[in-house]
Design a protein around this motif. Structure first.
Motif, PDB file in Angstrom:
ATOM      1  N   GLU A 118       1.012  -1.330   0.298  1.00 51.36           N
ATOM      2  CA  GLU A 118      -0.590  -0.526   0.334  1.00 51.36           C
ATOM      3  C   GLU A 118       0.777   0.761   0.086  1.00 51.36           C
ATOM      4  O   GLU A 118       1.749   0.965   0.783  1.00 51.36           O
TER       5      GLU A 118
ATOM      6  N   VAL B 297       3.099   4.865   1.158  1.00 53.86           N
ATOM      7  CA  VAL B 297       2.634   5.112   2.046  1.00 53.86           C
ATOM      8  C   VAL B 297       3.087   7.313   1.257  1.00 53.86           C
ATOM      9  O   VAL B 297       2.426   8.017   2.808  1.00 53.86           O
TER      10      VAL B 297
ATOM     11  N   ARG C  93       5.576   1.753   0.684  1.00 56.17           N
ATOM     12  CA  ARG C  93       7.557   1.663   1.762  1.00 56.17           C
ATOM     13  C   ARG C  93       7.919   0.906   0.748  1.00 56.17           C
ATOM     14  O   ARG C  93       8.551   0.083   0.190  1.00 56.17           O
TER      15      ARG C  93
ATOM     16  N   ALA D 196      -0.750  10.955   2.254  1.00 58.64           N
ATOM     17  CA  ALA D 196       0.608  10.383   3.351  1.00 58.64           C
ATOM     18  C   ALA D 196       0.166   9.651   4.192  1.00 58.64           C
ATOM     19  O   ALA D 196      -0.745  10.164   5.518  1.00 58.64           O
ATOM     20  N   PHE D 197       0.692   8.538   4.005  1.00 60.37           N
ATOM     21  CA  PHE D 197       0.140   7.164   5.046  1.00 60.37           C
ATOM     22  C   PHE D 197      -1.304   7.310   5.175  1.00 60.37           C
ATOM     23  O   PHE D 197      -1.643   7.057   6.460  1.00 60.37           O
TER      24      PHE D 197
ATOM     25  N   ARG E 206       9.814   9.099   7.693  1.00 54.91           N
ATOM     26  CA  ARG E 206       9.818   8.181   7.068  1.00 54.91           C
ATOM     27  C   ARG E 206       9.881   7.871   5.973  1.00 54.91           C
ATOM     28  O   ARG E 206       9.763   7.125   4.499  1.00 54.91           O
TER      29      ARG E 206
ATOM     30  N   SER F 106      10.655   5.324   2.731  1.00 54.83           N
ATOM     31  CA  SER F 106      10.864   5.887   0.966  1.00 54.83           C
ATOM     32  C   SER F 106      11.655   6.524   0.795  1.00 54.83           C
ATOM     33  O   SER F 106      11.824   7.679   1.556  1.00 54.83           O
TER      34      SER F 106
END
Length: 520
Positions: A6, A8, A33, A67-68, A164, A196
């Motif tokens: 999925e 990020v 990711r 984001a996420f 991240r 990432s």
């Protein structure tokens, strides 16, 4: 990578206009990711605008950023940081007078906190450094660090804030080949840890070496997204510019019998340059013959700019002799221009052009008091200026809206073409080309290389100051390395490799570097 997880990060339908210019046109991208996504494109293709929207510096006219799995508020860099997005800029944003630890804590620890948490911060910083192989001295003054070490501090700043997702903008632009390889090892460690990365670079070989996928922008649109595996640099260049890009290569120079008797177009003998009590250049010696390209390689900040200033009349030697075509010359830009010396400066925006002046005015900026542009040194002949500017625009493919367009509105590549046209149209005997392709795309680079090679073939001597080793190896007849203000002997290009150049740039003696590279 197999079975992409999925995303990020997800950009959907990003559109941004600046007046009539459509900088981003409905761009949709995602980042998984543990993935490295390279972002490529010509100058003006929309890369910087897209990244600025992602990081909150610009607000998109349309489209969303997630984001996420959560929407990212537009125009809010603090929200991007809080979401785990970190950015390492090409030009570092560090305070040289502070320590590594202090730089990492800027913006993290409030100034009003009654008790500093420096001990815990030091532990966290050194833990990150050890985990990812980013060795630093937390108490070192940043101004005393090498370029590679400063980059580690920038990356650690982002990691300390629990990034991240990392955006790396031209991360190898000022690194030696050895430092670049260490950076790539660090990126592999990031991927293994699940971070990432968005990797922005114009070096296609590096893009193919470190990325999983490549996104190519052209004229504000997403031209293609493709796996790095299975493609090559030629295919990426073709996607970027929409045509095949032929890379010019320096042909072996044919030496004539009378070459040895001809005076050098440039001669430096044991030249020092100083700034107050500080010596910037130590005993620099160099000779350049007509039709020859001598490249100066080095890591930024090792004396390239004082050397370029000497060769353009902006700085006088404190000791030693500088001669042009066998004659001494006054330390004056006007005297150097009158002697037939053309300058392509490092900073095209602030030194190469007058930003608010028109294209026509900049086309003759270094000669506007001379005939045919003026009479008596002052009375400007507008028709002559416009005619000369029109020839430069046509001959050097300067893409502009007209001769009256403010030069600041040109793209970097077109601004550089204008500067190059101004220099080469005067048929100079000596050209000082200082970082002539800095930050330019593959198409503009190939074009500028072809013009420099043609000038050398026509008899101009060229001093090429560059941090791009591929450029140096492709164009130069001889190469010298500058390190800590000292210039090595200029040796034939065949005597050098990327590895030996990298070692010499880090301060090793050129011969020792060559021996070490052969042993490896």
């Amino acid at each position: 990578m197999t079975g992409r997880p999925e995303p990020v990060l997800r950009l959907t339908g990003i559109t941004k206009r600046f007046g009539s210019l459509l900088a981003n046109d409905g761009i949709s991208l995602d980042l998984a990711r543990g993935e490295v996504l390279a972002l490529l494109g010509e100058n003006g293709a929309g890369k910087s605008t897209l990244v600025s929207i992602l990081f909150g510096h610009y607000v998109a006219d349309a489209g969303t950023v997630e984001a996420f799995g959560a929407p990212l508020p537009p125009g809010d860099p603090a929200a991007a940081l809080a979401a785990g997005i970190g950015m390492v800029h090409q030009h570092f944003t560090l305070a040289d007078n502070l320590t590594v630890l202090d730089n990492v804590l800027i913006g993290v620890e409030p100034w009003w906190r009654p008790v500093s948490r420096r001990a815990a911060a030091r532990t966290k910083l050194l833990g990150l450094a050890a985990r990812f192989g980013l060795a630093v001295d937390a108490d070192a003054r940043v101004g005393d660090l090498s370029i590679g070490e400063k980059q580690r501090v920038e990356i650690l700043k982002a990691l300390y804030r629990d990034a991240r997702i990392l955006i790396l903008d031209e991360p190898t632009a000022v690194l030696t080949p050895q430092e670049s390889e260490r950076l790539f090892e660090t990126l592999r460690a990031f991927v293994e840890a699940g971070l990432s990365i968005v990797f922005i670079s114009h070096k296609l070989g590096e893009v193919l070496a470190v990325s999983h996928r490549v996104a190519v922008l052209r004229q504000g649109r997403l031209e293609a997204v493709l796996p790095a595996a299975g493609t090559d640099a030629s295919a990426l260049a073709r996607l970027m510019v929409g045509r095949e890009v032929a890379q010019p290569v320096r042909a072996a120079r044919v030496r004539r019998p009378d070459d040895a008797a001809e005076p050098p177009v440039l001669s430096l003998r044991e030249v020092d340059a100083v700034d107050g009590a500080r010596t910037l250049l130590h005993g620099v010696s160099l000779e350049l013959r007509p039709g020859e390209i001598v490249a100066i390689a080095g890591v930024a900040g090792n004396g390239q700019q004082p050397l370029a200033e000497l060769l353009c009349g902006l700085r006088a030697p404190a000791r030693g002799a500088l001669r042009v075509a066998g004659a001494p010359i006054a330390a004056s830009p006007a005297a150097f221009i009158a002697a037939g010396i053309g300058r392509v400066p490092e900073d095209r925006h602030h030194l190469g052009v007058i930003a608010e002046a028109t294209v026509a005015e900049n086309a003759v900026a270094e000669h506007y008091r001379a005939r045919p542009y003026a009479r008596g040194g002052w009375l400007v002949e507008g028709s002559a200026i416009r005619a000369a500017a029109a020839r430069i625009v046509a001959d050097y493919d300067v893409r502009c809206r007209g001769l009256e367009q403010p030069t600041r509105q040109l793209s970097g590549g077109n601004m550089q073409k204008l500067i190059l046209g101004r220099v080469l149209s005067r048929a100079p005997r000596l050209i000082v080309a200082d970082q002539p392709t800095w930050g330019l795309d593959v198409g503009a680079v190939a074009w500028i290389h072809s013009k420099l090679l043609a000038a050398a073939d026509a008899g101009a001597g060229i001093v090429l100051i560059s941090e791009e080793l591929d450029e140096i190896l492709a164009l130069a007849d001889r190469i010298a390395v500058i390190s800590h203000g000292r210039l090595s002997e200029a040796r034939p290009v065949a005597d050098w490799t990327t590895a030996t150049l990298g070692l010499a740039m880090m301060g090793a003696d050129a011969k020792e570097g060559a021996d070490a590279a052969r042993a490896a």
